[in-house]
Design a protein around this motif. Structure first.
Motif: not given
Length: 384
Positions: A218-231, A247-251, A262-269
């Motif tokens: 996944v690549f999304l610019p960090p912000g409201e959209g990224t938070i919505a995606f992860m949830k 993903g990249t650092v942005d995620l 919690k949805p962020a835990v485990g992501a590999i970036t």
């Protein structure tokens, strides 16, 4: 690192000018309102912290920041502000640039005016080719995406789907991941692009889930959209289904990771900076940032790019003796190298782009919060 870093952070306001000194004006164009306002705040914080630490005088000349808000979403406004800074404010250096469309639009201004343009975030690959006066200190998305693909290959991760934002950096990220992944003998399971301002990911994630991938890049610019995606990712049970999130650092950017939770835990970036980066210089930087701006706001990769953008400006001016001639300024940065809170960075003399270490990180719940913890790395990665 200057031993007075913390003291400088505590007294962040720059000292009053000495009117006898010649002034070098740096036009800092940032998104300070709108959906990407956090970008501008972080970049500006890093830039000011560098000046607080190193002083506002270089080669006997005082540095003055002239800050302008381009909202991050209007390339023609970014370009017009740059023209006004050059024509009306007599700016010697253009800097900042949170988003690629605005930076790309402004490259022609730098060329026409023969002014140095120091890019502190915009990550579209082609940017430095658009003007001989552009120098970038941040990153490109291929610089991060290719190591992520190589790591996935090395760890035998197959059946990968990609989801990227449909604008230049997102397309760069997706194409670079795909090229490196397929060069290693694998094929993507599928690809999808989403509008850059999208915040409703239910249908996209369901389509991906139905394809039964083992991982999603996944690549999304960090912000409201990224938070919505992860949830939505967690709500749709992707993590429980054992699908790896790459993903990249942005995620899982440091400025939004606590909001993701919690949805962020485990992501590999793959990323070039984390607040949790282990080095004495970074520990000093994080402490100084907290002292200057409060403990509720973490420094992220954009803040470090603002810090390093000013480092580049000071490096160039020290080499030129304060001469802001565009050719001399850019020439002074070709091959330049310095220590940063992210590690050693250098400017490639051929591309005028940044060379740096790209880290592979796992997002973990640690005492005190959620952090991206580095566990592997790709050293001396050139931008492309």
């Amino acid at each position: 690192m200057n031993r007075t870093l913390l003291a400088a952070a505590a007294a962040l306001a720059i000292a009053a000018p000495s009117w006898a000194q010649e002034t070098i004006k740096v036009g800092l164009i940032l998104p300070l309102s709108g959906p990407f306002a956090d970008y501008g705040m972080q970049i500006g914080n890093g830039a000011r912290l560098y000046m607080a630490t190193h002083g506002d005088t270089v080669a006997g000349k005082r540095i003055e920041l002239i800050v302008k808000d381009d909202t991050g979403t209007a390339p023609e406004l970014t370009k017009r502000l740059a023209q006004e800074l050059v024509t009306n404010s007599h700016a010697d250096v253009l800097a900042g640039f949170g988003m690629s469309p605005g930076a790309l639009a402004t490259a022609a201004v730098a060329t026409q005016a023969k002014k140095p343009m120091v890019v502190m975030n915009a990550a579209a690959s082609v940017l430095t080719s658009k003007s001989p006066y552009v120098v970038r200190v941040s990153h490109t998305l291929p610089q991060l995406s290719q190591p992520m693909a190589k790591w996935a290959l090395a760890n035998r991760i197959d059946k990968v789907y990609t989801l990227v934002a449909d604008f230049a950096p997102g397309l760069d990220a997706g194409a670079a991941f795909k090229h490196a992944y397929e060069a290693g003998g694998q094929k993507l399971l599928g690809e999808v692009r989403v509008p850059v301002s999208n915040v409703d990911f239910g249908s996209y994630i369901q389509r991906i889930k139905d394809a039964k991938p083992n991982a999603v890049f996944v690549f999304l610019p960090p912000g409201e959209g990224t938070i919505a995606f992860m949830k939505t990712w967690a709500e749709r049970g992707m993590d429980k289904a054992g699908v790896k999130l790459l993903g990249t650092v942005d995620l899982v950017d440091d400025s939004i990771v606590e909001a993701i939770g919690k949805p962020a835990v485990g992501a590999i970036t793959a990323g070039h900076y984390s607040t949790a980066h282990e080095s004495p210089l970074n520990r000093e930087y994080v402490a100084a940032y907290a002292k200057a701006y409060g403990t509720k706001m973490r420094p992220n990769y954009m803040s470090v790019a603002g810090y390093d953008g000013m480092a580049a400006i000071y490096t160039a001016l020290n080499k030129t003796g304060g001469d802001t001639d565009g050719g001399k300024f850019v020439g002074a940065l070709k091959g330049a190298k310095w220590d940063s809170p992210r590690g050693t960075v250098a400017i490639d003399p051929d591309t005028r782009d940044v060379t740096q270490t790209v880290y592979i990180r796992r997002t973990e719940q640690r005492e005190g919060g959620i952090y991206s913890i580095e566990f592997d790395k790709f050293a001396d990665q050139k931008a492309f």
